[in-house]
Write an enzyme that holds these catalytic residues in place. Structure first.
Site, PDB file in Angstrom:
ATOM      1  N   GLY B  38       0.797  -1.224   0.000  1.00 51.41           N
ATOM      2  CA  GLY B  38       0.000   0.000   0.000  1.00 51.41           C
ATOM      3  C   GLY B  38       0.828   1.272   0.000  1.00 51.41           C
ATOM      4  O   GLY B  38       0.287   2.361  -0.185  1.00 51.41           O
ATOM      5  N   ARG B  96     -13.037  21.478   6.743  1.00 52.31           N
ATOM      6  CA  ARG B  96     -14.105  21.736   7.727  1.00 52.31           C
ATOM      7  C   ARG B  96     -13.636  21.606   9.163  1.00 52.31           C
ATOM      8  O   ARG B  96     -14.283  22.103  10.079  1.00 52.31           O
ATOM      9  CB  ARG B  96     -15.279  20.760   7.495  1.00 52.31           C
ATOM     10  CG  ARG B  96     -16.225  21.244   6.424  1.00 52.31           C
ATOM     11  CD  ARG B  96     -17.195  20.158   6.037  1.00 52.31           C
ATOM     12  NE  ARG B  96     -16.539  19.133   5.225  1.00 52.31           N
ATOM     13  CZ  ARG B  96     -17.125  18.047   4.758  1.00 52.31           C
ATOM     14  NH1 ARG B  96     -18.400  17.808   5.053  1.00 52.31           N
ATOM     15  NH2 ARG B  96     -16.476  17.190   4.013  1.00 52.31           N
ATOM     16  N   LYS B 194     -31.661  27.156  11.212  1.00 51.53           N
ATOM     17  CA  LYS B 194     -31.637  25.767  11.681  1.00 51.53           C
ATOM     18  C   LYS B 194     -30.774  25.587  12.920  1.00 51.53           C
ATOM     19  O   LYS B 194     -29.923  26.409  13.241  1.00 51.53           O
ATOM     20  CB  LYS B 194     -31.157  24.829  10.578  1.00 51.53           C
ATOM     21  CG  LYS B 194     -29.672  24.960  10.258  1.00 51.53           C
ATOM     22  CD  LYS B 194     -29.145  23.721   9.558  1.00 51.53           C
ATOM     23  CE  LYS B 194     -27.631  23.791   9.537  1.00 51.53           C
ATOM     24  NZ  LYS B 194     -27.067  24.229   8.283  1.00 51.53           N
ATOM     25  N   ARG B 196     -28.140  22.864  14.502  1.00 51.35           N
ATOM     26  CA  ARG B 196     -27.333  21.701  14.122  1.00 51.35           C
ATOM     27  C   ARG B 196     -27.194  20.774  15.322  1.00 51.35           C
ATOM     28  O   ARG B 196     -26.969  21.210  16.440  1.00 51.35           O
ATOM     29  CB  ARG B 196     -25.955  22.182  13.676  1.00 51.35           C
ATOM     30  CG  ARG B 196     -25.142  21.122  12.968  1.00 51.35           C
ATOM     31  CD  ARG B 196     -23.733  21.612  12.768  1.00 51.35           C
ATOM     32  NE  ARG B 196     -23.600  22.521  11.639  1.00 51.35           N
ATOM     33  CZ  ARG B 196     -23.384  22.120  10.387  1.00 51.35           C
ATOM     34  NH1 ARG B 196     -23.332  20.844  10.110  1.00 51.35           N
ATOM     35  NH2 ARG B 196     -23.242  22.990   9.414  1.00 51.35           N
ATOM     36  N   ASP B 226     -22.112  17.445   0.539  1.00 48.40           N
ATOM     37  CA  ASP B 226     -21.399  16.236   0.951  1.00 48.40           C
ATOM     38  C   ASP B 226     -22.407  15.088   1.005  1.00 48.40           C
ATOM     39  O   ASP B 226     -22.691  14.476  -0.022  1.00 48.40           O
ATOM     40  CB  ASP B 226     -20.713  16.492   2.294  1.00 48.40           C
ATOM     41  CG  ASP B 226     -19.800  15.346   2.723  1.00 48.40           C
ATOM     42  OD1 ASP B 226     -19.723  14.341   2.004  1.00 48.40           O
ATOM     43  OD2 ASP B 226     -19.152  15.460   3.788  1.00 48.40           O
TER      44      ASP B 226
HETATM   45  N1  LIG Z   1     -15.617  15.509   6.615  1.00 49.14           N
HETATM   46  C1  LIG Z   1     -16.594  15.985   7.406  1.00 49.14           C
HETATM   47  N2  LIG Z   1     -17.873  15.589   7.224  1.00 49.14           N
HETATM   48  C2  LIG Z   1     -18.853  16.073   7.998  1.00 49.14           C
HETATM   49  N3  LIG Z   1     -18.656  16.914   9.005  1.00 49.14           N
HETATM   50  C3  LIG Z   1     -17.404  17.340   9.221  1.00 49.14           C
HETATM   51  C4  LIG Z   1     -16.323  16.903   8.432  1.00 49.14           C
HETATM   52  N4  LIG Z   1     -15.203  17.494   8.885  1.00 49.14           N
HETATM   53  C5  LIG Z   1     -15.569  18.259   9.913  1.00 49.14           C
HETATM   54  N5  LIG Z   1     -16.889  18.162  10.131  1.00 49.14           N
HETATM   55  C6  LIG Z   1     -17.691  18.820  11.139  1.00 49.14           C
HETATM   56  O1  LIG Z   1     -18.419  19.788  10.456  1.00 49.14           O
HETATM   57  C7  LIG Z   1     -18.625  20.894  11.294  1.00 49.14           C
HETATM   58  C8  LIG Z   1     -18.196  22.120  10.531  1.00 49.14           C
HETATM   59  O2  LIG Z   1     -19.013  23.119  10.976  1.00 49.14           O
HETATM   60  P1  LIG Z   1     -19.221  24.483  10.199  1.00 49.14           P
HETATM   61  O3  LIG Z   1     -17.836  25.036   9.971  1.00 49.14           O
HETATM   62  O4  LIG Z   1     -20.035  25.270  11.140  1.00 49.14           O
HETATM   63  O5  LIG Z   1     -19.927  24.143   8.904  1.00 49.14           O
HETATM   64  C9  LIG Z   1     -17.838  20.644  12.538  1.00 49.14           C
HETATM   65  O6  LIG Z   1     -18.698  20.172  13.541  1.00 49.14           O
HETATM   66  C10 LIG Z   1     -16.885  19.550  12.163  1.00 49.14           C
HETATM   67  O7  LIG Z   1     -16.553  18.703  13.225  1.00 49.14           O
END
Ligand SMILES: Nc1ncnc2c1ncn2[C@@H]1O[C@H](COP(=O)(O)O)[C@@H](O)[C@H]1O
Ligand SMILES: Nc1ncnc2c1ncn2[C@@H]1O[C@H](COP(=O)(O)O)[C@@H](O)[C@H]1O
Lengths: 319, 319
Positions: B38, B96, B194, B196, B226
């Site tokens: 890998g 994110r 909303k 979260r 996503d």
């Molecule tokens: N790949 C990911 N998929 C879904 N959520 C994520 C991902 N990476 C980070 N997050 C979460 O997404 C949120 C981002 O929040 P916001 O910046 O308010 O949209 C945080 O709670 C992160 O922990």
């Protein structure tokens, strides 16, 4: 007050559990999961502030994912104010890509050290690097442990040694074989003389044998068994030359792709490995022994935690 | 003499090819493959010495592998004496995870910048970061491109705008929606209010609407789609409130897990994305449009190559 924080990624948590048992401690609880797009989330659920942290991960498949998880764990540990962070990677991924063989190649082994450093690692603990020179790739202490005492102990206790010859599967590993021969009371040596086909990965051609193996119990010592192509060629070469038996000994049992099939059919009497990467049940042959490195890792971690050094380990495992 | 070297990882080579066409150049040939365990091998087959290198990779699944491949490519580029190295990651993985929501979390977005820096990147080029603040995570220039001109153009030319309202799917993105409304000649705005559920990833609860959407053609603008949970909730909320139509617009079409199934059934009129990550045929719905960012990347690369800056791009795409 000094505090030890042992944490593990998801590649081989059983190894951390076992190491913790030897240390008389627990693995700290970690939340870790994959997001839908493959990104990973990690969080420590218990305090680590001020702790000497040991972040363990096995560099096994999917190897790039597990390396990335360990990097993320180091980042989280740094931001949680751990006092020191030691990356524990019993098999260090990419350690074979340790030099440029041609122009425009990476030195990925060096890159690994750079990445862990930049994530926040203060030290790297690992077992039997492909080349000891790689310690110099890290701008900080590298705790380079060897599984040799564990493997030696096993060989010593599992077979008579009067008729044994230590065999190096390739000229590059004769030094290690010399150490083996010496530690086992001055056994005779032999080595396989081969030409490597550098244009194709995982391919090598075995040729002749330097040294006497006819009627001997041969112990072939290597650092890793990956696809097992080279080492199975060596077994065949030895058996063709009239060896009485061939035992294979290696620290890292990667056992990739065709390895298990090859090992099954190559005519080795026994295969002795450690679990620097996990060896799943379905890869374990009846004549395969997998020794735990947990006692070694525990001893290394204890040394670093108590005295900031593993020098007491260099000549064997302490009690 | 200045030389441009455009190379690409294996995640989405078609995008590099297309970008090269806009630049009137070729993608440099790279040898890249996986070893049996890998680990990856990378080598450039043509000289890159003295070149301004652009190392492209799509951060798509298996995302950790492709990020690692890009890091290795940067290392190889550095050791091959490129004059400058720009990492081109149209969607930057982990963007994110840009702050700690709780103690003992990583800031993986920052880690990404650190890793690329330590591999040898001089600059990072990316499109529509999750938060513009992340530019400050890099100790060097970040070429932060926006796909907004591409998306705006498409919306302008594909639907009448007299009856259109721009909708922000969440309070955090109202600023971007304001820009959209302004660029489209002062359209009315609305946003979904909303709460979260932070304890579960990829889950969000839609609530009310602030603003007027009854009988309107709604254009919902987000940075990424996503798993499409949030955005499909938004569509439903808007349709329940009497919207005439709902068009979804986003830069990054990650389309993970249940996304396509959700988008199929959520009642959106059209879904407009770009290809900052590849959108494979089997994920393309009849009412989905995927716009190429190759012209944008080519313009960004040309600007950096010629003048060391992308400032001319900040207000739209040059010819
Ligand atoms: N790949 C990911 N998929 C879904 N959520 C994520 C991902 N990476 C980070 N997050 C979460 O997404 C949120 C981002 O929040 P916001 O910046 O308010 O949209 C945080 O709670 C992160 O922990
Ligand atoms: N994961 C891997 N699997 C197989 N071969 C590798 C791997 N990584 C590096 N190599 C190659 O293995 C060789 C290492 O040579 P040596 O250090 O002489 O054993 C080099 O040619 C490397 O390019």
């Amino acid at each position: 007050d000094k505090k030890l924080a042992l944490v593990t990624g998801r590649a081989y948590p059983e190894q951390a559990q076992e190491t913790a048992k030897y240390l008389g401690t627990d693995v700290l609880e970690t939340t870790a999961y994959d997001f839908a797009n493959g990104e990973m989330y990690v969080r420590y659920t218990e305090p680590v502030r001020g702790a000497d942290a040991f972040v363990m991960q096995a560099h096994t498949e999917p190897i790039n994912k597990w390396i990335m998880e360990q990097l993320i764990m180091v980042d989280a540990m740094k931001r949680a104010s751990a006092r020191s962070i030691t990356v524990v990677a019993p098999f260090l991924g990419y350690s074979r890509q340790d030099k440029k063989h041609q122009g425009r190649e990476p030195i990925t082994a060096r890159l690994m050290f750079d990445l862990f450093r930049s994530a926040g690692a203060d030290r790297i603990m690992t077992v039997d690097l492909h080349a000891a020179q790689e310690q110099g790739f890290f701008d900080g202490p590298v705790d380079h442990l060897t599984a040799m005492p564990i493997l030696l102990d096993y060989v010593r206790n599992s077979m008579p040694l009067e008729n044994t010859t230590i065999v190096s599967p390739d000229a590059g590993r004769i030094k290690v074989s010399e150490q083996w021969a010496a530690k086992l009371g001055g056994l005779p040596l032999a080595f396989i003389h081969k030409t490597r086909d550098t244009t194709r990965p995982n391919h090598a051609e075995a040729h002749g044998i330097i040294g006497d193996v006819k009627g001997r119990d041969c112990v072939v010592v290597d650092d890793m068994i990956d696809t097992a192509g080279t080492i199975c060629e060596a077994v065949r070469t030895l058996n063709n030359a009239g060896a009485k038996s061939v035992t294979l000994v290696a620290t890292h049992g990667l056992l990739s792709g065709p390895a298990v099939e090859r090992l099954k059919n190559c005519g080795a009497r026994e295969i002795v490995l450690t679990d620097t990467v996990p060896v799943p049940e379905e890869k374990r042959l009846p004549n395969m022994t997998v020794l735990s490195v947990a006692p070694l890792l525990a001893a290394g971690i204890r040394s670093v935690f108590e005295s900031g050094s593993v020098s007491t380990l260099l000549n064997g495992l302490p009690e």
